[in-house]
Design a protein around this motif. Structure first.
Motif, PDB file in Angstrom:
ATOM      1  N   TYR A   1      37.909  12.974  11.637  1.00  0.00           N
ATOM      2  CA  TYR A   1      38.674  11.862  11.069  1.00  0.00           C
ATOM      3  C   TYR A   1      38.491  10.657  11.978  1.00  0.00           C
ATOM      4  CZ  TYR A   1      42.656   8.968   9.736  1.00  0.00           C
ATOM      5  OH  TYR A   1      43.441   7.920   9.341  1.00  0.00           O
ATOM      6  N   LEU A   2      37.866   9.596  11.454  1.00  0.00           N
ATOM      7  CA  LEU A   2      37.499   8.472  12.320  1.00  0.00           C
ATOM      8  C   LEU A   2      37.926   7.129  11.749  1.00  0.00           C
ATOM      9  CD1 LEU A   2      33.916   9.651  13.335  1.00  0.00           C
ATOM     10  CD2 LEU A   2      35.994   9.734  14.719  1.00  0.00           C
ATOM     11  N   GLU A   3      38.970   7.113  10.906  1.00  0.00           N
ATOM     12  CA  GLU A   3      39.410   5.849  10.299  1.00  0.00           C
ATOM     13  C   GLU A   3      39.673   4.795  11.374  1.00  0.00           C
ATOM     14  OE1 GLU A   3      42.104   6.093   6.626  1.00  0.00           O
ATOM     15  OE2 GLU A   3      43.258   4.886   8.053  1.00  0.00           O
ATOM     16  N   GLY A   4      39.097   3.623  11.178  1.00  0.00           N
ATOM     17  CA  GLY A   4      39.336   2.523  12.111  1.00  0.00           C
ATOM     18  C   GLY A   4      38.464   2.557  13.348  1.00  0.00           C
ATOM     19  N   ARG A   5      37.591   3.559  13.451  1.00  0.00           N
ATOM     20  CA  ARG A   5      36.729   3.640  14.639  1.00  0.00           C
ATOM     21  C   ARG A   5      35.464   2.821  14.414  1.00  0.00           C
ATOM     22  NH1 ARG A   5      39.593   6.149  18.929  1.00  0.00           N
ATOM     23  NH2 ARG A   5      41.291   7.163  17.809  1.00  0.00           N
ATOM     24  N   SER A   6      34.735   2.566  15.495  1.00  0.00           N
ATOM     25  CA  SER A   6      33.547   1.713  15.423  1.00  0.00           C
ATOM     26  C   SER A   6      32.385   2.418  14.727  1.00  0.00           C
ATOM     27  CB  SER A   6      33.106   1.335  16.842  1.00  0.00           C
ATOM     28  OG  SER A   6      32.623   2.497  17.500  1.00  0.00           O
ATOM     29  N   ALA A   7      31.415   1.598  14.312  1.00  0.00           N
ATOM     30  CA  ALA A   7      30.200   2.141  13.679  1.00  0.00           C
ATOM     31  C   ALA A   7      29.470   3.062  14.653  1.00  0.00           C
ATOM     32  CB  ALA A   7      29.287   0.997  13.236  1.00  0.00           C
ATOM     33  N   ALA A   8      29.509   2.717  15.959  1.00  0.00           N
ATOM     34  CA  ALA A   8      28.825   3.540  16.967  1.00  0.00           C
ATOM     35  C   ALA A   8      29.433   4.938  17.022  1.00  0.00           C
ATOM     36  CB  ALA A   8      28.919   2.873  18.338  1.00  0.00           C
ATOM     37  N   THR A   9      30.767   4.978  16.948  1.00  0.00           N
ATOM     38  CA  THR A   9      31.442   6.280  16.978  1.00  0.00           C
ATOM     39  C   THR A   9      31.064   7.094  15.753  1.00  0.00           C
ATOM     40  OG1 THR A   9      33.289   5.315  18.203  1.00  0.00           O
ATOM     41  CG2 THR A   9      33.702   7.417  17.138  1.00  0.00           C
ATOM     42  N   LEU A  10      31.027   6.429  14.605  1.00  0.00           N
ATOM     43  CA  LEU A  10      30.668   7.105  13.357  1.00  0.00           C
ATOM     44  C   LEU A  10      29.253   7.689  13.460  1.00  0.00           C
ATOM     45  CD1 LEU A  10      32.534   7.093  10.783  1.00  0.00           C
ATOM     46  CD2 LEU A  10      30.820   5.607   9.743  1.00  0.00           C
ATOM     47  N   GLU A  11      28.339   6.904  14.016  1.00  0.00           N
ATOM     48  CA  GLU A  11      26.959   7.358  14.189  1.00  0.00           C
ATOM     49  C   GLU A  11      26.891   8.568  15.119  1.00  0.00           C
ATOM     50  OE1 GLU A  11      24.106   6.794  12.648  1.00  0.00           O
ATOM     51  OE2 GLU A  11      25.540   5.712  11.376  1.00  0.00           O
ATOM     52  N   ARG A  12      27.645   8.483  16.228  1.00  0.00           N
ATOM     53  CA  ARG A  12      27.643   9.575  17.203  1.00  0.00           C
ATOM     54  C   ARG A  12      28.140  10.868  16.557  1.00  0.00           C
ATOM     55  NH1 ARG A  12      30.153   7.522  22.248  1.00  0.00           N
ATOM     56  NH2 ARG A  12      31.942   7.375  20.876  1.00  0.00           N
ATOM     57  N   ALA A  13      29.192  10.730  15.748  1.00  0.00           N
ATOM     58  CA  ALA A  13      29.755  11.907  15.078  1.00  0.00           C
ATOM     59  C   ALA A  13      28.737  12.526  14.124  1.00  0.00           C
ATOM     60  CB  ALA A  13      31.025  11.515  14.322  1.00  0.00           C
ATOM     61  N   LYS A  14      28.075  11.660  13.357  1.00  0.00           N
ATOM     62  CA  LYS A  14      27.084  12.175  12.393  1.00  0.00           C
ATOM     63  C   LYS A  14      25.913  12.832  13.113  1.00  0.00           C
ATOM     64  CE  LYS A  14      27.980   9.055   8.504  1.00  0.00           C
ATOM     65  NZ  LYS A  14      27.530   7.790   7.862  1.00  0.00           N
ATOM     66  N   ALA A  15      25.483  12.196  14.227  1.00  0.00           N
ATOM     67  CA  ALA A  15      24.371  12.758  15.013  1.00  0.00           C
ATOM     68  C   ALA A  15      24.724  14.142  15.540  1.00  0.00           C
ATOM     69  CB  ALA A  15      24.010  11.820  16.169  1.00  0.00           C
ATOM     70  N   ALA A  16      26.021  14.377  15.790  1.00  0.00           N
ATOM     71  CA  ALA A  16      26.455  15.681  16.308  1.00  0.00           C
ATOM     72  C   ALA A  16      26.609  16.704  15.185  1.00  0.00           C
ATOM     73  CB  ALA A  16      27.778  15.515  17.059  1.00  0.00           C
ATOM     74  N   GLY A  17      26.374  16.263  13.940  1.00  0.00           N
ATOM     75  CA  GLY A  17      26.484  17.199  12.819  1.00  0.00           C
ATOM     76  C   GLY A  17      27.893  17.289  12.256  1.00  0.00           C
ATOM     77  N   MET A  18      28.771  16.366  12.635  1.00  0.00           N
ATOM     78  CA  MET A  18      30.139  16.374  12.123  1.00  0.00           C
ATOM     79  C   MET A  18      30.207  15.552  10.836  1.00  0.00           C
ATOM     80  SD  MET A  18      31.663  15.465  15.878  1.00  0.00           S
ATOM     81  CE  MET A  18      33.441  15.627  15.730  1.00  0.00           C
ATOM     82  N   GLN A  19      31.157  15.926   9.968  1.00  0.00           N
ATOM     83  CA  GLN A  19      31.307  15.214   8.688  1.00  0.00           C
ATOM     84  C   GLN A  19      32.555  14.344   8.692  1.00  0.00           C
ATOM     85  OE1 GLN A  19      31.353  18.320   5.641  1.00  0.00           O
ATOM     86  NE2 GLN A  19      30.163  19.583   7.056  1.00  0.00           N
ATOM     87  N   PRO A  20      32.387  13.036   8.738  1.00  0.00           N
ATOM     88  CA  PRO A  20      33.548  12.142   8.685  1.00  0.00           C
ATOM     89  C   PRO A  20      34.225  12.265   7.327  1.00  0.00           C
ATOM     90  CG  PRO A  20      31.607  10.990   9.508  1.00  0.00           C
ATOM     91  CD  PRO A  20      31.129  12.298   8.945  1.00  0.00           C
ATOM     92  N   CYS A  21      35.548  12.344   7.322  1.00  0.00           N
ATOM     93  CA  CYS A  21      36.269  12.401   6.058  1.00  0.00           C
ATOM     94  C   CYS A  21      37.713  11.954   6.224  1.00  0.00           C
ATOM     95  CB  CYS A  21      36.185  13.799   5.446  1.00  0.00           C
ATOM     96  SG  CYS A  21      36.805  15.067   6.524  1.00  0.00           S
TER      97      CYS A  21
END
Lengths: 279, 279
Positions: free
Chosen positions: B30-50
């Motif tokens: 859950y990354l609401e309000g977080r930066s694009a960099a954080t979102l990218e890092r999460a996706k790179a780690a294989g996590m699914q933002p939701c």
């Protein structure tokens, strides 16, 4: 034969006296008002107890006394040395702050006595082990060479009176500070039910530190009452404008608590021993 | 397939996320309000933002955020989970005091959510290195087994909510305290002309500690601003009646000074680097 005098014959003073005797020096000691046990210890070390009038004739005089007595000893010796014709060197070897050391030096103003700043790092000399080091500053004429020539491990610091005392403060701050941190955090962990996990985590991820604490904490109990003043001296050395002085005021409080514990039922020490496997 | 959610995807959160993905879990974040960099890092780690509505359906939820956000995250998640029918487990993994942890747990009163106290010791997972440990207390039903089953190094502590947080406080107090002591005393020695002697004495008589400080002090500069709050949290954990709390107020002051130095000209860091051979 060199005449070396030591004022004070506690464990450190008599140990260093013995080492100098073994190194071929004639070692005098001034013990007026000290206990019979101290007198015996000095004689056993090969030191010759004598009066201040004889002490002032030594080539070099070491003051190795409890920190609180350093200024008094200096004043007394300075008064006795004032009428002496031959030059004499006085080395304050005590665990005092640079400011206190400068007060010691000031007691000799106009006396013709050469004052060196010394500090001892390490345990008293023991048979078969490397002795402690005597760090010396404010010694441009290399007067301390006489001590090195009679078996002491002398390390000269390029710096004025105050530098050797500062070194002792800093070294003790790290060494006794680490013991204090470990004691404080182990006690907090015991109160919180996290002690076994903390001990195991340290064993796994910081084994050097774990070993240092496992021996250093039990060794501290009997010395805690002395360390209170030493921690306060370090706080004073850092000065009231340095936020870091607070660290050592807290350390003084911790060691006061451990000293009180020892005078009472020793419950905290027992808890720590239990955790450290020293039961 | 187990659904594991992580709130927060900083270096630690995303590192643990990646490890759980590698361990076969489906990892939501859950990354609401977080930066694009954080979102990218999460996706790179294989996590699914939701969204939070999906997060509440996970089997277990980890909160891995800056300490100051721990209570806010708990309140937000508790509100979202209140209408959920399936049982869910929430693990607060943050570096907060036992008192703060109990406030986190209180945010879930009456929500049916099972709250565990977690704390992470060690660096974020890196390829080829042993990952950090997740200590967990307040877990009589062994809910954390799901995390261990997906590759995390989980250590259960027999104790209530608060014990794992206390462990983290105590471990950080020792570890970051030692770095603070070394920093404070090296700076004092530099001011007093005793720095070279101090460094050499440590190398000779406490080489383990010397090595720990030689790497630990330069590693600290960039983190000093974060450590200020952590030291204040440890002081609060010890409580105002414990003289030892002062130690950590002083540590907070030291790290504040180092953080300010870094924001200014970095003179103190340069002096330390010079002494530690890091120029």
């Amino acid at each position: 034969m060199a005449d070396i005098a030591i004022i004070g014959a506690g464990a450190m003073g008599s140990g260093i006296g013995r080492k100098l005797v073994e190194g071929g020096a004639n070692v005098l000691t001034y013990l007026e008002g000290r206990s019979a046990a101290t007198l015996e210890r000095a004689k056993a070390a090969g030191m010759q107890p004598c009066g201040l009038d004889r002490i002032v004739d030594a080539d070099i005089v070491l003051s190795i006394v409890p920190p609180a007595e350093a200024i008094g000893v200096a004043g007394k010796f300075a008064a006795a040395a004032r009428d002496r014709k031959e030059p004499v060197t006085f080395v304050d070897c005590n665990a005092i702050s640079p400011d206190t050391m400068r007060l010691v030096a000031a007691a000799f103003d106009g006396s013709g006595v050469d004052v060196l700043d010394g500090s001892i790092i390490g345990l008293p000399p023991q048979p078969g082990k490397r002795g402690p080091k005597l760090y010396v500053s404010g010694d441009p004429a290399n007067r301390s060479a006489l001590l090195a020539g009679h078996g002491l491990d002398v390390r000269r610091i390029e710096g004025p009176v105050g530098a050797a005392s500062a070194l002792k403060m800093c070294y003790a701050g790290i060494n006794k500070g680490v013991t204090g941190l470990g004691t404080a955090m182990f006690l907090a962990a015991i109160r919180s039910g996290a002690d076994q996990s903390l001990k195991r985590e340290l064993e796994e991820s910081a084994s050097d530190l774990d070993q240092k604490l496992s021996s250093g904490i039990p060794d501290m109990y009997a010395k805690a009452y002395r360390w209170v003043a030493e921690m306060e001296e370090i706080a004073a050395f850092l000065g009231k404008d340095d936020p870091v002085a607070l660290i050592f005021k807290g350390m003084a409080g911790l060691y006061r608590k451990m000293a009180e514990d020892r005078n009472a039922d020793g419950e905290l020490a027992a808890q720590l021993d239990g955790l450290l496997g020293r039961e």
